[in-house]
Design an enzyme around this catalytic site. Structure first.
Site, short mmCIF file in Angstrom:
data_model
loop_
_atom_site.label_atom_id
_atom_site.label_comp_id
_atom_site.label_asym_id
_atom_site.label_seq_id
_atom_site.Cartn_x
_atom_site.Cartn_y
_atom_site.Cartn_z
CG ASP A 134 -8.89 2.73 2.39
OD1 ASP A 134 -9.15 3.52 3.32
OD2 ASP A 134 -7.86 2.01 2.37
CE1 TYR A 181 -5.56 5.08 7.78
CE2 TYR A 181 -6.36 3.32 9.19
CZ TYR A 181 -6.23 3.89 7.94
OH TYR A 181 -6.79 3.27 6.85
N GLY A 209 7.80 3.98 6.17
CA GLY A 209 7.13 5.00 6.97
C GLY A 209 6.92 6.32 6.25
CB SER A 235 7.54 0.28 2.71
OG SER A 235 7.20 0.69 4.01
CB SER A 236 3.71 -2.12 5.67
OG SER A 236 2.64 -1.25 5.46
N GLY A 271 4.74 6.84 3.79
CA GLY A 271 3.42 6.93 3.17
C GLY A 271 3.38 6.38 1.76
CG ASP A 286 -1.94 1.29 1.64
OD1 ASP A 286 -2.41 2.29 1.05
OD2 ASP A 286 -1.72 1.27 2.86
CG HIS A 311 -7.99 9.22 5.78
ND1 HIS A 311 -7.76 8.34 6.81
CD2 HIS A 311 -6.86 9.93 5.63
CE1 HIS A 311 -6.54 8.53 7.28
NE2 HIS A 311 -5.96 9.50 6.57
C1 GLA Z 1 -3.12 4.31 4.79
C2 GLA Z 1 -3.97 3.05 4.87
C3 GLA Z 1 -4.95 2.98 3.70
C4 GLA Z 1 -5.75 4.26 3.57
C5 GLA Z 1 -4.83 5.48 3.63
C6 GLA Z 1 -5.60 6.77 3.69
O1 GLA Z 1 -2.30 4.28 3.65
O2 GLA Z 1 -3.14 1.92 4.85
O3 GLA Z 1 -5.79 1.86 3.86
O4 GLA Z 1 -6.75 4.33 4.54
O5 GLA Z 1 -3.96 5.43 4.75
O6 GLA Z 1 -6.24 7.01 2.49
#
Ligand code: GLA
Length: 352
Positions: free
Chosen positions: A22, A215, A108, A113-114, A110, A165, A20
């Site tokens: 970025d 989020y 999903g 994958s997206s 974490g 990501d 959290h």
């Molecule tokens: C998800 C979001 C990222 C980042 C993380 C938390 O993966 O896609 O951009 O904010 O959560 O670090």
């Protein structure tokens, strides 16, 4: 004779530390994993030359839509349509194609994958068009491509994610972590020299959906904290200044500020070969995400506790939170708990 086919692979990612941060112009230290998404594209494979046909092999589902102005759709189709539309909007020439999509990143959980799907699609579609003599307007800039893919998340899927990501997938390298400064977008490789230690992920079993989870709310809280402090990002706010914020904004900002410091400390620990020290930082990151940022859940806590009880030197939730996977660091000789999946740093996204 232009080649009728192209292909691309894009990896998922594990964020070693820097969660959290970025979208707060902060620091993070992710690495690309060896699992990812592969897209094969065949020109003109759709029913007509200006259509896209997509087969998601893992799901046994397909989609078909016009290249120009695709309509919105849910689930994986939204990512495919969004990537096509954002490429076109950015001026990338595209050709009609049949897309075959397959992957081995759990959805999903974490592990992004997206992002892997967006990046693999984008690279395969750009390569296919260029095989047909339709070159992109500019030389491919991986950071610009990361932004484009992030727009798919925000405009097409409703998740206001940052660039973590996509940058990890695009800039990953074998045996390297990627140290990202989101203020300057400077990216540096840091050897992930584990010296016999191992990293493993365990799925908490809980599925998250960014759009419906907290989020976007966390992002809004960080924006509000910046407004109250009169700064354009939390990166600019001196730690003493944060005391002025009302709760829960103070706690949110304190997480971000301390997490940035932990990223720098983790880079130093890796460079010094201090893996035990890295484990301490992973634990501190998790505690901060749980207590200050409030993005953990009962299932995630149970998973973290189980990893620590089974001998992990450090464990923390990874990704956006509200479910997903937990990362554990294990000393040489320690056995991995049942259900844990070892993760290694693999190469970044590439055309095949
Ligand atoms: C998800 C979001 C990222 C980042 C993380 C938390 O993966 O896609 O951009 O904010 O959560 O670090």
């Amino acid at each position: 004779m232009p080649s009728e086919r192209s292909g691309a692979f894009a990896p998922g990612r594990v964020n070693l530390i820097g969660e959290h941060t970025d979208y707060n112009d902060g620091l993070a230290l992710p690495f690309a994993i060896t699992a990812g998404v592969t897209v094969h594209a065949q020109a003109g494979g759709g029913r007509s030359p200006d259509r896209i046909t997509a087969d998601a092999h893992d799901l046994g589902e397909s989609d078909e839509f016009a290249l120009a102005n695709p309509a919105r759709a849910d689930g994986w189709r939204g990512y495919v349509r969004g990537t096509v539309a954002e490429l076109a909007r950015a001026g990338f020439p595209l050709v009609g194609a049949r897309l075959e999509i397959a992957g081995d990143v759990p959805r999903g959980a974490g592990l992004s994958s997206s992002a892997a799907l967006e990046v693999a699609l984008a690279l395969a579609l750009i390569a296919l068009a260029s095989e047909h003599g339709r070159e992109p307007p500019d030389e491919l800039d991986r950071t610009a491509l990361a932004r484009l893919c992030a727009r798919v998340e925000s405009e097409w899927v409703g998740a206001q994610t940052g660039l973590l990501d996509q940058l990890a997938s695009l800039y990953g390298a074998a045996e390297k972590a990627v140290w990202i400064d989101f203020h300057t977008l400077r990216i540096q490789e840091v050897p992930l020299a584990l010296g016999g230690w191992r990293l493993a992920v365990v799925d908490s079993g809980e599925r998250h959906a960014h759009a419906s989870s907290g989020y976007n709310l966390r992002r809004a809280e960080c924006r509000q904290a910046c407004e109250l402090l009169g700064v354009s990002s939390l990166r600019e706010a001196e730690p003493e200044l944060l005391e002025r914020l009302p709760e829960p904004l103070r706690a949110r900002a304190q997480h971000v500020s301390s997490e940035n410091e932990r990223v720098s400390a983790a880079v130093a620990a890796l460079r010094a070969g201090d893996l035990a020290g890295l484990g301490v930082l992973l634990n501190a990151s998790h505690e901060s995400l749980r207590d200050l940022y409030a993005v953990s859940t009962a299932a995630v806590e149970k998973t973290v506790q189980a990893l620590l009880e089974e001998g992990a030197a450090g464990a923390r939730m990874i990704g956006g939170g509200f479910g997903g996977s937990v990362l554990g660091l294990f000393a040489p000789g320690a056995s991995l708990p049942a259900g844990a999946r070892e993760v290694r740093a693999g190469p970044g996204a590439r055309a095949l």
